[in-house]
Enzyme design. Structure first.
Site, PDB file in Angstrom:
ATOM      1  N   GLY A 207       0.815  26.661 -24.599  1.00 50.71           N
ATOM      2  CA  GLY A 207       0.558  25.458 -25.395  1.00 50.71           C
ATOM      3  C   GLY A 207       0.822  25.705 -26.857  1.00 50.71           C
ATOM      4  O   GLY A 207       1.408  26.721 -27.221  1.00 50.71           O
ATOM      5  N   ASN A 208       0.396  24.792 -27.681  1.00 50.22           N
ATOM      6  CA  ASN A 208       0.545  24.977 -29.125  1.00 50.22           C
ATOM      7  C   ASN A 208      -0.659  24.373 -29.836  1.00 50.22           C
ATOM      8  O   ASN A 208      -1.559  23.836 -29.179  1.00 50.22           O
ATOM      9  CB  ASN A 208       1.861  24.373 -29.617  1.00 50.22           C
ATOM     10  N   ARG A 209      -0.666  24.476 -31.148  1.00 46.88           N
ATOM     11  CA  ARG A 209      -1.891  24.155 -31.883  1.00 46.88           C
ATOM     12  C   ARG A 209      -1.980  22.712 -32.355  1.00 46.88           C
ATOM     13  O   ARG A 209      -2.857  22.370 -33.135  1.00 46.88           O
ATOM     14  CB  ARG A 209      -2.016  25.126 -33.067  1.00 46.88           C
TER      15      ARG A 209
END
Ligand code: CTP
Length: 398
Positions: A207-209
């Site tokens: 995922g990412n932030r």
């Protein structure tokens, strides 16, 4: 087609400045707003219902127990584009901050999902009292607009901060915050937001932030400007206005198909989602044991934006580029043109500073070069600037 009537509620608190709200009501009517006045019972000591009914041309009630069949507090709250409370006394501010609902006005405020604009007026000692300041802070944190009172002579004979501001000053601030141009009326706006997740196994993901804040800000801004808004949002628990058609997704595939379904009827696309560039080549059905969890084979994901751009007809497409280096305008233009977008926001995310924060820094760019640059502005302000540039672009296309 005639423009729909713009409805506003004018809430009036029980202070001497209530008489100045008569002028504010008149000026709002001059601007084309239909105004429903909701006074608190105590404010009627200063300006009576007859005055408000004559000025607004509408029935005026102060209690939820009048016209009960119409469920007035809910119907009024739904009808209005914004609620303007002027003047707001220390007591009224305290009641709103506490979430009380003991008269029609506070019921309407609680039932409202739209913007609320508060114009305090009181003695300086009451304004600066810690209780009032804490209540004002609470309201601002909830997204209410609370004006600063003006300085000058007060009814008590004292001089200080607490006066009801000039009508022109109130209107200027209303225009900047809640009375937005309805320049997206009849337009369909599609926004992608949040960060996609690609499953590795039933427990883990890549995922990412991204939190979805910027995309939500664009969705809310477009809604406030009259658009019909769809928001395809990946993995965000942040709330959104119920009038936004929200579609929750998880992976790039889900994001892509949700956007593709809406795209053909869209006028403006804002592609704010942080899209995973790759996914595991296969998803394990069982949780992978630690001893076997040593590497993940990846395959490239679809470039969702490029696919949508390849099918572009009437749409104005705004892309986003998150860069850790302060990228040059030319590189952003190259990315924009490679994907087929019309405008790009080059977001400086050095140090991961932007994710989840309320402020953003970056530049809006189109094929002719730099349009606007920002340092530490709110995501809401950026949302409006992006919409302005997208509308300008669309107007140029004619
Ligand atoms: N985007 C997309 N699909 C992808 C990757 C990105 O739709 N698979 C979109 C993003 O939503 C954004 C724009 O493309 O609007 C640019 O995203 P960015 O991550 O900067 O682009 P990349 O293609 O990943 O470029 P690079 O990694 O080469 O910088």
């Amino acid at each position: 087609m005639a423009a729909p009537t713009r409805e506003v509620i004018l809430g009036v608190g029980g202070g001497i400045a209530a008489y100045k709200a008569c002028d504010l009501l008149r000026r709002m009517q001059d601007l084309g707003f239909a105004v429903t006045v909701v006074p608190t019972p105590s404010s009627l000591n200063f300006v009576g219902s007859a005055t408000w009914e004559a000025l607004s041309g509408r029935e005026v009630t102060t209690s939820v127990f009048e016209s009960v069949d119409q469920v007035r507090h809910v119907s009024l709250a739904r009808l209005a584009e914004a609620i303007v409370i002027a003047p707001a006394t220390a007591d009224l501010i305290a009641r709103i901050a506490a979430g009380r609902a003991d008269d029609l006005l506070t019921n309407v405020v609680l039932a409202s999902e739209g913007p609320i604009f508060i114009v305090p007026a009181m003695h300086p000692a009451m304004w600066f009292n810690k209780a009032t300041q804490a209540n004002v802070e609470t309201l601002r944190a909830r997204g209410y607009f609370v004006m600063e009172p003006a300085e000058g002579a007060l009814t008590s004979g004292d001089v200080g901060k607490g006066r009801f501001p000039e009508t022109s000053e109130i209107l200027a601030q209303l225009h900047q915050s809640v009375f937005l141009p309805q320049d997206l009326t009849g337009k369909k706006v599609l926004i992608s937001a949040g960060g996609t997740r690609e499953a590795i196994d039933p427990v883990r993901y890549i995922g990412n932030r991204s939190t979805g804040k910027q995309g939500i800000a664009i969705a809310e801004a477009a809604l406030a400007r009259g658009a019909d808004v769809s928001l395809v949002i990946a993995n965000s628990s942040l709330p959104t206005n119920p009038r936004i058609n929200r579609i929750n997704v998880e992976s790039v595939k889900e994001l892509s198909s949700a956007l593709a379904q809406k795209f053909s009827e869209t006028d403006y696309l804002f592609m704010a989602a942080a899209v995973s560039d790759a996914r595991p080549s296969s998803v394990a059905n069982e949780k992978i044991k630690k001893s076997l969890f040593t590497s993940i084979e990846l395959v490239e994901n679809e470039d969702v934006l490029a696919t949508l751009c390849a099918n572009k007809l009437q749409q104005v497409i705004v892309a986003f580029a998150a860069e850790t280096d302060l990228d040059s305008v030319e590189l952003a233009q190259e990315k924009m043109e490679r994907k087929g977008a019309d405008v790009i926001y080059l977001n400086n995310v050095s140090g991961g500073a932007i994710f989840g924060e309320s402020a953003t820094s970056g530049s809006i760019i189109d094929k002719n070069g730099l349009l606007e640059s920002f340092t530490d502005i709110s995501k809401e302000k950026l949302a409006h600037s992006l919409i302005n540039q997208a509308i300008k672009y669309s107007n140029k296309l004619g």
